[in-house]
Design an enzyme around this catalytic site. Structure first.
Site, PDB file in Angstrom:
ATOM      1  N   GLU A 104      29.501  38.217  66.023  1.00  0.00           N
ATOM      2  CA  GLU A 104      30.262  39.293  66.680  1.00  0.00           C
ATOM      3  C   GLU A 104      29.641  39.543  68.043  1.00  0.00           C
ATOM      4  O   GLU A 104      28.431  39.810  68.143  1.00  0.00           O
ATOM      5  CB  GLU A 104      30.240  40.591  65.865  1.00  0.00           C
ATOM      6  CG  GLU A 104      31.115  40.530  64.623  1.00  0.00           C
ATOM      7  CD  GLU A 104      31.204  41.852  63.879  1.00  0.00           C
ATOM      8  OE1 GLU A 104      31.092  42.927  64.526  1.00  0.00           O
ATOM      9  OE2 GLU A 104      31.388  41.810  62.648  1.00  0.00           O
TER      10      GLU A 104
ATOM     11  N   TYR B 106      27.036  43.877  70.945  1.00  0.00           N
ATOM     12  CA  TYR B 106      28.175  44.320  71.740  1.00  0.00           C
ATOM     13  C   TYR B 106      27.700  44.832  73.094  1.00  0.00           C
ATOM     14  O   TYR B 106      26.668  45.502  73.186  1.00  0.00           O
ATOM     15  CB  TYR B 106      28.936  45.435  71.023  1.00  0.00           C
ATOM     16  CG  TYR B 106      29.789  44.898  69.882  1.00  0.00           C
ATOM     17  CD1 TYR B 106      31.034  44.347  70.138  1.00  0.00           C
ATOM     18  CD2 TYR B 106      29.335  44.924  68.566  1.00  0.00           C
ATOM     19  CE1 TYR B 106      31.826  43.834  69.109  1.00  0.00           C
ATOM     20  CE2 TYR B 106      30.113  44.414  67.533  1.00  0.00           C
ATOM     21  CZ  TYR B 106      31.355  43.873  67.818  1.00  0.00           C
ATOM     22  OH  TYR B 106      32.128  43.360  66.812  1.00  0.00           O
TER      23      TYR B 106
ATOM     24  N   GLU C 210      26.808  42.906  58.402  1.00  0.00           N
ATOM     25  CA  GLU C 210      26.025  44.077  58.828  1.00  0.00           C
ATOM     26  C   GLU C 210      25.457  44.814  57.615  1.00  0.00           C
ATOM     27  O   GLU C 210      25.689  46.012  57.411  1.00  0.00           O
ATOM     28  CB  GLU C 210      26.855  44.995  59.747  1.00  0.00           C
ATOM     29  CG  GLU C 210      27.241  44.275  61.034  1.00  0.00           C
ATOM     30  CD  GLU C 210      27.771  45.170  62.159  1.00  0.00           C
ATOM     31  OE1 GLU C 210      28.002  46.358  61.938  1.00  0.00           O
ATOM     32  OE2 GLU C 210      27.951  44.634  63.273  1.00  0.00           O
TER      33      GLU C 210
HETATM   34  O1  AHR Z   1      34.178  44.509  65.402  1.00  0.00           O
HETATM   35  C1  AHR Z   1      34.204  45.830  64.982  1.00  0.00           C
HETATM   36  C2  AHR Z   1      33.056  46.165  64.045  1.00  0.00           C
HETATM   37  O2  AHR Z   1      31.846  46.055  64.723  1.00  0.00           O
HETATM   38  C3  AHR Z   1      32.876  45.284  62.851  1.00  0.00           C
HETATM   39  O3  AHR Z   1      33.700  45.622  61.795  1.00  0.00           O
HETATM   40  C4  AHR Z   1      31.449  45.492  62.505  1.00  0.00           C
HETATM   41  O4  AHR Z   1      30.874  44.376  61.876  1.00  0.00           O
HETATM   42  C5  AHR Z   1      30.798  45.821  63.827  1.00  0.00           C
HETATM   43  O5  AHR Z   1      30.009  46.938  63.753  1.00  0.00           O
END
Ligand code: AHR
Length: 525
Positions: free
Chosen positions: A329, A273, A207
């Site tokens: 992720e 996410y 990131e």
């Molecule tokens: O998974 C939690 C966090 O989410 C990680 O450290 C980061 O890469 C992302 O923002």
């Protein structure tokens, strides 16, 4: 007429057919017969191999993800092997975890590897500035991670520090891990490991647009070229370099990274996410409403568009698809469990998460020609975890069970599918009620995974296998009492796979009735 969405599951065909979505006629409330889903499997048009690494995971120094969740130390009363919890190791071995990404996450761009080697009682204690401000004892360092990966049978994906480390520090870490000879290899041997480790994947920061340094895409691409230059694999070995990728819909990031650094790396990441609400108020992991559920599903399906659009940009610079789109992720992110440290990201995991996991896996398999690794966040006790622990107790989550049920898809060959599904809708959220993916495994058997997103009604599915036939359809179903069902330390088996008895096969026709809010994985022979 039922609202239908037709979708081919592989590559460009998916785009063309998805664009031709038909959305006419009355919405949703239909008779059971009208609500049936048709899945067409193109058994004679095999696609890409589904790289087993799309079932990979992520373990960060965050909350109890490592300390307590994986590592308890050799002197713990919790049964362990050289400090690793036996229960967790056994559960992960059973999953056949292909790759573990470590040590972060945001943690990676402040991690200095030399602090995590040598006698544990001489390692410095630091503050974990990203996650809860707790002390980081550095007891779990390079040796412990590599040993852990070997213990569970996984490959290593180590993320380097581009944020506040130097290229020299990064190069020396790689040399320490992989060199057959030299003073860093001697130091490694002195610390207990003579043989070099295999390091198949190395991340060039994490990131970089955010916690990794708040960089512009242009600056990050320059640093990727620079740092990557000094990541050198010993003769006869290969280290795949993965560039820090975009934040979800930041397509410009992928464009710049591919244009400026694409030729110097083997993969580029992307992080997305599923947050049902806003970052400020994400919503609870349990006791959510049906509207929350529908919003979660609708948001998670953005992954299809993300993968498709990032892939299309990559195709411009890399039509041969040499560079892997690593979704390194992904997963659900809710409000933390009440009473827990907000910096620990500890959340429960319900049938909603199982459905999210299965939908995402189906998407990844559809783009198997470009997506060759994904890492769900995270392995233990953090975000959409496989496993939760509480002192000596351990519980397997519904997400764990999905990964376990899909094991057969690892390295199988994707078969294109077209799905004509009715919609599931709640409030303003409308999504296809059924998702499907198919593959052929190394024994020649056809695997089919079906997800019924609708939490209220069973789904009747008819699968046309085209030129393929089978006489036996067996498999398992994951469903709970409702979509909020979950496993707790006191009731650890509320959600677990059961044999599926709702399928009939005759020739090239499979029919199945999926329970409301369920995941079904079948093997046809
Ligand atoms: O998974 C939690 C966090 O989410 C990680 O450290 C980061 O890469 C992302 O923002």
């Amino acid at each position: 007429m039922v609202r239908r969405m037709r979708r081919a599951a592989l590559g460009c065909a998916a785009i063309a057919l998805a664009a031709g979505m038909v959305a006419s006629g009355p919405a949703y409330a239909q008779s059971a017969a009208a609500r049936s889903t048709t899945v067409t499997v193109k058994a004679d048009a095999p696609g890409a191999r589904i790289d087993r690494r799309i079932f990979s995971q992520f373990a960060e120094h965050l909350g109890t993800g490592i300390y307590g969740g994986i590592w308890v130390g050799a002197n713990s009363r919790i049964p362990n092997t050289r400090g690793y919890r036996n229960d967790v190791v056994a559960a992960l071995r059973n999953l056949k975890v292909p790759v573990v990404r470590w040590p972060g996450g945001c943690f990676a761009d402040e991690y200095h590897w030399r602090e995590g080697i040598g006698p544990r009682n001489q390692r410095p204690t630091k503050v974990n500035t990203h996650w809860g401000g707790v002390t980081e004892p550095n007891s779990f360092g390079t040796h412990e991670f590599m040993d852990f990966a070997e213990l569970i049978g996984a490959e290593a994906y180590v993320s380097g520090n581009v944020g506040n480390g130097t290229p020299q520090e990064m190069a020396e870490w790689v040399e320490y891990m992989t060199a057959p000879a030299g003073s860093l290899a001697d130091l490694r041997a002195k610390n207990g490991r003579k043989q070099p480790w295999k390091l198949p994947f190395f991340g060039l920061g994490n990131e970089l647009w955010g916690c990794g340094g708040n960089m512009t895409a242009e600056y990050a691409a320059d640093l990727t070229r620079r740092y990557g230059t000094f990541v050198k694999a010993p003769q006869g070995t290969k280290i795949e370099k993965i560039a820090s990728g975009a934040n979800s819909v930041d397509y410009n990031w992928t464009e710049v990274m591919m244009r400026e650094a694409g030729k110097t790396v083997d993969g580029i990441g992307v992080h997305y996410y599923t947050v049902p609400g806003t970052w400020e108020k994400k919503g609870p992991a349990t006791n959510f409403s049906e509207e929350d559920y529908a919003r979660t599903i609708s948001k998670t399906l953005l992954m299809d568009e993300l993968v498709r659009k990032h892939s299309a940009i990559m195709d411009k610079y890399d039509p041969a698809k040499r560079v892997n789109l690593a979704v390194d992720e992904w997963g659900t992110w809710y409000d933390v469990e009440p009473g827990t440290n907000p910096g620990f990201l500890y959340q429960q995991n319900t049938m909603r998460d199982a459905i999210v996991a299965a939908l995402n896996i189906n998407i990844f398999t559809h783009y198997a020609d470009r997506v060759r690794m994904t890492n769900i966040a995270q392995m233990v006790n953090v975000l959409q975890a496989m496993i939760l622990t509480d002192g000596p107790r351990m519980v397997l989550t519904p997400t764990y069970h999905v990964f376990e049920m899909y094991k057969g898809f690892q390295d199988a060959t994707a078969l294109p599918v077209e799905v004509a599904s009715p919609w599931y809708n709640k409030e303003q959220f409308t999504v296809p009620a059924v998702s499907a993916t198919a593959a052929r495994d190394s024994t020649g058997a056809i695997l089919i995974a079906l997800v019924n997103v609708d939490p209220n009604q069973p789904a009747s599915v008819s699968v046309d296998l085209g030129s393929a036939t089978a006489s036996v359809a067996e498999g398992r179903v994951l469903a709970g009492a409702n979509i909020g069902a979950h496993n707790s330390f006191d009731a650890p088996t509320q959600v677990q796979p059961a044999p599926f008895t709702g399928a009939q096969i005759a020739g090239n026709r499979l029919s199945a009735t999926l329970p409301a809010g369920s995941v079904v994985v079948l093997k046809l022979r």
